[in-house]
Enzyme design. Structure first.
Site, PDB file in Angstrom:
ATOM      1  N   ASP A 105      -4.945   4.247  14.044  1.00 10.99           N
ATOM      2  CA  ASP A 105      -6.152   4.684  12.869  1.00 10.99           C
ATOM      3  C   ASP A 105      -7.356   4.852  12.484  1.00 10.99           C
ATOM      4  O   ASP A 105      -7.407   4.586  14.249  1.00 10.99           O
ATOM      5  CB  ASP A 105      -5.476   4.249  11.517  1.00 10.99           C
ATOM      6  CG  ASP A 105      -7.141   4.742  10.186  1.00 10.99           C
ATOM      7  OD1 ASP A 105      -6.362   6.462   9.464  1.00 10.99           O
ATOM      8  OD2 ASP A 105      -7.375   4.191   9.748  1.00 10.99           O
ATOM      9  N   HIS A 271       2.208   5.990   6.822  1.00 16.41           N
ATOM     10  CA  HIS A 271       0.781   6.112   7.812  1.00 16.41           C
ATOM     11  C   HIS A 271       0.897   4.910   8.726  1.00 16.41           C
ATOM     12  O   HIS A 271       1.151   4.768   9.912  1.00 16.41           O
ATOM     13  CB  HIS A 271      -0.457   6.664   6.969  1.00 16.41           C
ATOM     14  CG  HIS A 271      -1.751   6.122   7.647  1.00 16.41           C
ATOM     15  ND1 HIS A 271      -1.753   7.221   8.564  1.00 16.41           N
ATOM     16  CD2 HIS A 271      -2.392   5.455   7.159  1.00 16.41           C
ATOM     17  CE1 HIS A 271      -3.062   6.217   9.193  1.00 16.41           C
ATOM     18  NE2 HIS A 271      -3.896   6.369   8.235  1.00 16.41           N
TER      19      HIS A 271
END
Length: 289
Positions: A105, A271
């Site tokens: 990320d 995620h």
């Protein structure tokens, strides 16, 4: 968490960085994303140590318990270039001249910036759930704008996001639902909770996004214009239960113009794959590193 690891606060050119490290062997540094801290790697780092690596986890500047420098109009203190300098400084302080960088990320932006700015230091690169900042912005369409609307909200100069998030950070960050103690692990969750409850940390995390849309974008554009590419072997990983494939199709193809050598594949995960499927992630990292 992190049995056998050392936890300390290092001074890197006047910047305090919280670091946890352990193991012997080839060095690898793990960089977390938003809104996590280094403890997101609690199920990954010990497995990599057991596999024969020296593992370093750190809180990015502004995040967790690392230092929070005063920002400026360009958001330069929160640029990925500045954060990459922290990474190199930490690894030098720990005696690692050459190392692999793994980023997830927001941490992946720091990871690839470290590889671009310090090619003599980075031997391998892993980027997770990301494409280069410039690519994300240039490819932004209706789907991206709808799903990733927070990028634009966080980046507003008037700072309304701080007011909204700090009014109820636990609800904003789903601290008792999606990001519950059961999902994150109780100790990792406690560290995450302490971070999001701190208004100074929230502000700095948003400065990271503001830098992304300004100074980081310009740095990416300058590298591309100059023909600079990531020289070390690169692995792109993405969560198959996230939206990377829907947004970008062939994720490796997006990275290919930026890298001399790149491969990649999906991981069966939501995620935050270091928490959702650490075992599959470790298998991928071990095979590549």
């Amino acid at each position: 968490m992190f049995d056998g690891f050392t936890l300390e606060q290092l001074d890197v050119d006047g910047q305090a960085i919280r670091v946890r490290h352990g193991g012997r062997g080839p060095a690898v540094v793990l960089l977390h994303g938003h809104p996590r801290t280094h403890t997101t790697w609690y199920a990954v780092a010990p497995q990599l140590v057991a596999a024969g690596f020296a593992v370093v986890c750190l809180d990015l500047r502004g995040y967790g318990r690392s230092g929070k420098p005063v920002t400026d109009a360009e958001h330069a203190p929160y640029s990925k270039r500045a954060m990459a300098g922290d990474v190199v400084g930490v690894m030098s302080a720990l005696g690692h001249e050459r190392f692999a960088v793994v980023g997830h990320d927001r941490g992946s932006y720091v990871a690839y910036r470290t590889a671009l700015d310090h090619p003599d230091r980075v031997r391998k690169l892993v980027v997770m759930d990301s494409v280069p900042v410039l690519e994300a912005l240039e490819r932004c369409g209706a789907d991206f704008a709808a799903a990733w609307w927070h990028w634009w909200f966080f980046a507003q100069q008037a700072k309304p996001a701080e007011r909204v998030i700090c009014a109820d950070p636990e609800t904003w960050y789903d601290a008792w639902t999606t990001n519950s103690p059961e999902a994150l692990g109780p100790e990792n969750h406690a560290d995450f909770l302490a971070a999001i409850r701190d208004p100074a940390t929230v502000h700095c995390m948003l400065e990271d996004y503001r830098a992304g849309l300004t100074v980081d974008r310009r740095n990416d554009a300058a590298d591309r214009a100059a023909g600079r590419r990531i020289e070390c072997p690169t692995l792109a990983l993405w969560s198959t239960r996230d939206d990377m494939e829907q947004l970008y199709g062939d994720v490796v193809a997006v990275w290919r113009p930026w890298c001399v050598e790149v491969e990649g594949h999906g991981v069966d995960s939501t995620h935050h794959m270091a928490e959702c499927n650490p075992d599959e992630l470790v298998r991928s990292l071990r095979a590549f590193l």
